[in-house]
Design an enzyme around this catalytic site. Structure first.
Site, PDB file in Angstrom:
ATOM      1  N   GLU A 150       0.867  -1.182   0.000  1.00 24.21           N
ATOM      2  CA  GLU A 150       0.000   0.000   0.000  1.00 24.21           C
ATOM      3  C   GLU A 150       0.903   1.231   0.000  1.00 24.21           C
ATOM      4  O   GLU A 150       1.755   1.385   0.876  1.00 24.21           O
ATOM      5  CB  GLU A 150      -0.866   0.054   1.257  1.00 24.21           C
ATOM      6  CG  GLU A 150      -1.791  -1.111   1.472  1.00 24.21           C
ATOM      7  CD  GLU A 150      -2.478  -1.014   2.830  1.00 24.21           C
ATOM      8  OE1 GLU A 150      -2.380   0.058   3.468  1.00 24.21           O
ATOM      9  OE2 GLU A 150      -3.079  -2.002   3.268  1.00 24.21           O
ATOM     10  N   ASP A 195      -4.461   8.185  10.957  1.00 23.77           N
ATOM     11  CA  ASP A 195      -3.030   7.966  11.084  1.00 23.77           C
ATOM     12  C   ASP A 195      -2.542   8.337  12.479  1.00 23.77           C
ATOM     13  O   ASP A 195      -2.801   9.434  12.977  1.00 23.77           O
ATOM     14  CB  ASP A 195      -2.255   8.803  10.060  1.00 23.77           C
ATOM     15  CG  ASP A 195      -2.574   8.409   8.632  1.00 23.77           C
ATOM     16  OD1 ASP A 195      -2.938   7.241   8.426  1.00 23.77           O
ATOM     17  OD2 ASP A 195      -2.460   9.269   7.739  1.00 23.77           O
TER      18      ASP A 195
END
Length: 266
Positions: free
Chosen positions: A49, A60
């Site tokens: 990815e 995140d």
């Protein structure tokens, strides 16, 4: 081009889980991102990815935020993301882009899907795009011949899981916990139940991400999931390394440990 379907079919035939590695484009440098991802592939990652750096991350954690900040400081743009995808896809690994929806929307959905396919990308993971709003992106992706991956979480109801998996074509991303990315000492026990509930709604592979940081944890997740997703643990090796070469070596060492873990269920 290696497709997700090919990857998961081979992993199933080998009686193991697939290993999925995540790195943001442009980190530790534009060329360094390609080299680091290639090192992961050589060490055993089946899927890569490539993160599209974004200034306002939603899921995140601090490790990926640090890496993404450095990538943006390096001047990384969407064109660099596609160049990274092209370089990584050349290794033979199935290569996706993980991105929040806003960059695709600003770039243009049809254009983004087409340019990603042209670069050799096989799909996207869009963590903040909901099933209710996914129609245009699903259509653009289908037209370009790339897969779509959406997320389920421990809080997802059966109804919600069904809605999400209907939008998926490559695999289903099962977030192991309610929170942001980052390696942890243990993998949330809710992950196994989430995989079981998701499999009841789809025949697609189900991959677990968030919190996997060691080979032992990869082996644990591989015992019940079709794929193991690792990001922050690789990025931490790059952040802590004195230079890019040392960072690549540290990532490769961890990837080999992870690869041994996902094979251990066989």
């Amino acid at each position: 081009m290696t497709t997700l379907q090919t990857v998961f079919a081979k992993a199933k035939a080998d009686n193991r889980a697939a290993l999925v590695g995540y790195l943001p484009a442009g980190f530790p440098s534009k060329d360094g991102a390609i080299a680091a991802a290639a090192a992961l592939v050589e060490a055993g990652c089946d899927v890569i990815e490539i993160g599209l750096p974004y200034s306002d991350p939603l899921m995140d954690g601090p490790t990926i935020q640090d890496a993404v900040h450095r990538s943006l400081t390096n001047g990384t743009r969407i064109a660099d993301v596609f160049r990274t995808v092209e370089g990584v896809a050349a290794t033979g690994a199935a290569t996706l882009v993980m991105t929040y929806w806003n960059p695709i929307d600003r770039y243009g959905a049809d254009r983004f899907a087409r340019d990603l396919a042209d670069a050799g990308g096989v799909g996207t993971i869009t963590p903040d795009l909901t099933p209710e709003e996914a129609g245009p992106w699903r259509a653009a992706s289908a037209e370009a011949g790339i897969d779509t991956v959406f997320l389920v979480a421990p809080s997802s109801t059966e109804e919600r899981i069904k809605a999400v998996v209907e939008c998926c074509t490559g695999f289903v991303y099962a977030a192991s916990l309610m929170g942001v990315t980052g390696a942890r000492e243990t993998v949330n026990v809710a992950a196994e139940d989430l995989v079981a509930r998701t499999r009841a709604c789809t025949d697609l592979p189900v991959c677990v991400g968030l919190g996997v940081g060691t080979g032992a944890q990869a082996a644990e997740v591989a015992g019940y999931a079709d794929g193991v997703i690792v990001g922050s643990a690789f990025i931490r090796r790059l952040l802590d390394a004195p230079d890019e070469a040392a960072g690549r070596a540290a990532c490769a060492e961890l990837a080999r440990d992870m690869a041994a873990g996902v094979r251990s269920r066989g």
